[in-house]
Design an enzyme around this catalytic site. Structure first.
Site, PDB file in Angstrom:
ATOM      1  CG  ASN A 216      67.500 109.283  84.061  1.00  0.00           C
ATOM      2  OD1 ASN A 216      67.762 108.122  84.344  1.00  0.00           O
ATOM      3  ND2 ASN A 216      67.393 109.692  82.814  1.00  0.00           N
TER       4      ASN A 216
ATOM      5  CG  HIS B 143      52.113 130.451  93.083  1.00  0.00           C
ATOM      6  ND1 HIS B 143      51.023 130.152  93.850  1.00  0.00           N
ATOM      7  CD2 HIS B 143      52.914 129.358  93.128  1.00  0.00           C
ATOM      8  CE1 HIS B 143      51.153 128.936  94.366  1.00  0.00           C
ATOM      9  NE2 HIS B 143      52.291 128.428  93.934  1.00  0.00           N
TER      10      HIS B 143
ATOM     11  CB  THR C 116      58.927 130.288  78.179  1.00  0.00           C
ATOM     12  OG1 THR C 116      59.403 130.611  76.873  1.00  0.00           O
ATOM     13  CG2 THR C 116      60.038 130.464  79.202  1.00  0.00           C
TER      14      THR C 116
END
Length: 189
Positions: A85, A115, A162
């Site tokens: 979407n 990173h 996570t």
């Protein structure tokens, strides 16, 4: 007279939109590595490394979708009947695979690299697999530390994922936690 002008402009705008979507679909078919039958693209979609993007049949990409990559070895594999979407960001730096029948709602973000704590460090590429029949809710963020979202899982709107999500799990919150499981019914093919 006002109604005539109003409807004439509405029809003209609809025709113009359809022509623009057909042109966008043709352009993406020509530039991407593989695009399946009946897959459609709206205008305003950007692909980094288009030669490394493979899309299945009957997929829909709404306007504003961005597919980004850091580096040249990234890849994106999308199954059949996938809907991405508006304003979704897909990061394919570490490699991203979306199974069949996946739905990614508006403004969701899916990362495949990290990173660490140094924004100038080289990207750590972390491949991600989103298995079939997954629904990712509006404004959900799937971080690179989540490597697999299992088949039939639901990611709630605004969730920050996570960790890996097991098959059929319903996860919500920040950080996302399992609040239940879907009853998965096998559909006869």
């Amino acid at each position: 007279m006002f109604r005539l002008c109003f409807w004439t402009l509405r029809i003209w705008a609809a025709v113009r939109r359809r022509l623009a979507h057909r042109l966008a679909t043709r352009l993406h078919r020509a530039s991407l590595a593989k695009v399946g039958l009946r897959s459609r693209f709206q205008t305003g979609i950007r692909f980094d490394c288009p030669d490394r993007v493979s899309i299945g049949a009957d997929c829909i990409f709404w306007r504003g979708v961005g597919v980004a990559a850091e580096g040249d070895d990234a890849a994106l594999q999308i199954g059949d009947r996938v809907q991405i979407n508006r304003d979704v960001l897909l990061d394919m730096t570490g490699g991203l695979t979306l199974g069949d029948d996946v739905l990614v709602s508006e403004q969701a973000v899916i990362y495949t690299h990290d990173h660490g704590l140094d924004p100038h460090a080289a990207a750590m590429q972390l491949p991600k697999t989103i298995e079939r029949d997954v629904w990712i809710g509006m404004r959900a963020v799937v971080l690179a530390s989540c490597r697999v979202i299992g088949s039939g899982a639901v990611i709630g709107a605004g969730a920050i994922v996570t960790r890996d999500v097991p098959a059929g799990a319903i996860v919500v919150g920040n950080p996302a936690k399992i609040v239940g499981y879907r009853k998965l019914v096998e559909v006869a093919a």
